[in-house]
Design an enzyme around this catalytic site. Sequence first.
Site, PDB file in Angstrom:
ATOM      1  N   ASN A  58     -29.422 -26.995  14.443  1.00 22.84           N
ATOM      2  CA  ASN A  58     -30.278 -25.854  14.768  1.00 22.84           C
ATOM      3  C   ASN A  58     -30.099 -24.673  13.818  1.00 22.84           C
ATOM      4  OD1 ASN A  58     -27.705 -25.569  15.939  1.00 22.84           O
ATOM      5  ND2 ASN A  58     -28.469 -24.221  17.548  1.00 22.84           N
TER       6      ASN A  58
ATOM      7  N   CYS B 299     -27.770 -22.053  20.995  1.00 25.25           N
ATOM      8  CA  CYS B 299     -26.811 -22.127  22.094  1.00 25.25           C
ATOM      9  C   CYS B 299     -26.782 -20.839  22.902  1.00 25.25           C
ATOM     10  CB  CYS B 299     -25.415 -22.452  21.566  1.00 25.25           C
ATOM     11  SG  CYS B 299     -24.749 -21.221  20.405  1.00 25.25           S
TER      12      CYS B 299
ATOM     13  N   GLU C 158     -17.416 -25.241  20.091  1.00 26.06           N
ATOM     14  CA  GLU C 158     -18.447 -24.256  20.425  1.00 26.06           C
ATOM     15  C   GLU C 158     -19.647 -25.058  20.902  1.00 26.06           C
ATOM     16  OE1 GLU C 158     -21.330 -22.262  21.053  1.00 26.06           O
ATOM     17  OE2 GLU C 158     -21.713 -22.365  18.912  1.00 26.06           O
TER      18      GLU C 158
END
Length: 490
Positions: free
Chosen positions: A159, A291, A257
């Site tokens: 992303n 995210c 993460e």
Amino acid sequence: MSAPKSHLLSQVIESECVFNGDWVPASGPLQSIIEPATGERLMRCATADTADIAKASRDAALAQPAWAALGPRQRAAIFRKAADVAEQSFDELALYVARETGAALFKGQHEVREAIVLLHQAAGLLSQAHGVVLPSEAGRLSYARRQPHGVVGVISPFNFPLVLSMRSVAPALAAGNAVVLKPDPQTPVSGGFLIARLFEAAGLPKGLLQVLPGAADAGEALCRDPNVRMIAFTGSTGAGRKVAEVAGRNLKKVALELGGKNPLIILEDADLDLAARNAAWGAWLHQGQICMATGLILAHESIAAELTRKLVEKAQAMTFGNAAREEAAMGPLINQRQLQRVHDIVSDTVRAGARLEAGGDHDRLFYQATVLSGVKPGMRAFDEEVFGPVATVVSFATDEEAIELANRTEYGLAAAIISPSVGRAMAIGERLQCGMLHINDQTVADECVNPFGGRGASGNGGSVGGPADWDEYTQWQWVTVKDTAPVYPF
């Protein structure tokens, strides 16, 4: 429309190789890298298999000691040079990142700017203190110093591939480690080969950075390899659990993460125009494939209907198409599988009783900006990370209920509150379970100099970035020194 070919990119696009300091063929099959917005092939990419990972890890381990022994000013100069090279090729790099990720051009520009900042940050690490002198008995010098792990394996997503690779690669190298980078195979240039070219042009010694796109088996091999002492993973929570399990069994340090279901709480005294702009940006930026995306818009019941109306107006005005060429505000989702997942979540949530206020449809990989209202706990759009352009509106009656709804999740990455009553907003924020909190902003924020990380299903409690980088990419060694050895009674 052919892929942009600068002096920095042309060798990558034409080589069909992986990088180990030189450009070499990989053992795995070639795959085509497709631009999501157009369906055009950008390049053919070599993919790595487990044998490639093993060789890369061995070579990195052999190269690392000499790098760690190099003076800090010499190392820092390489990061500054890489930043200069990126500046010189800014426009070409930004366009390529936007095209490969299906993003708007400004998002590609943002990634290149932030990568430059990260390189300068890495150079700055090397001018900081690397240890501390500790109190001890007379006649003994006691100090603790930071030591590199050795080889750090970096697994990065599709992303924001340039930023999310560079934020581990640069500080890990600066701390004296070698790096084996496995970018997502959908974005091998933005997440890997571009970084390789920057460091190659800057004169990084060979073998220290290995870049090998590959599938899940390559990632698993990296987590198992005995030469790799740390894994830095950014990606989905499901994949992160697998990474942690394999790396943990092999006693590696793991920095995770992961995903998020990030609440934006809008209190009844908020400016609704400002609140709607914040909510739309947080929910739809890069098609929601972030995210930190605003996953829940928690609006006070007295303003929920009007806020929803404003979001519907914005959704209906949003254009989608080839955003990399500035032909639209929103681009495509990364692939058909992700589009189908987004659509299934929206459809299942509507069947469960929520209202589809806008969007909910798609053309090829382009999913419309979507607004759902009447969403409640137990519905998929409330419980799950969507990773698509879906604004999910949930109403609440009291501050206590807002806090309870915001914390009713396994995730804990980012949260935000909008209200002119800053004291009230901060009191609410004190009780939110999140790694990052923003008062009077939406949930998508990162400035590279800040610790970045979450809790629960959003990560394993650590952070990367800024002052956290020394903690992640080194370990402490305690050293004591005496003039002579003591006489013990045995």
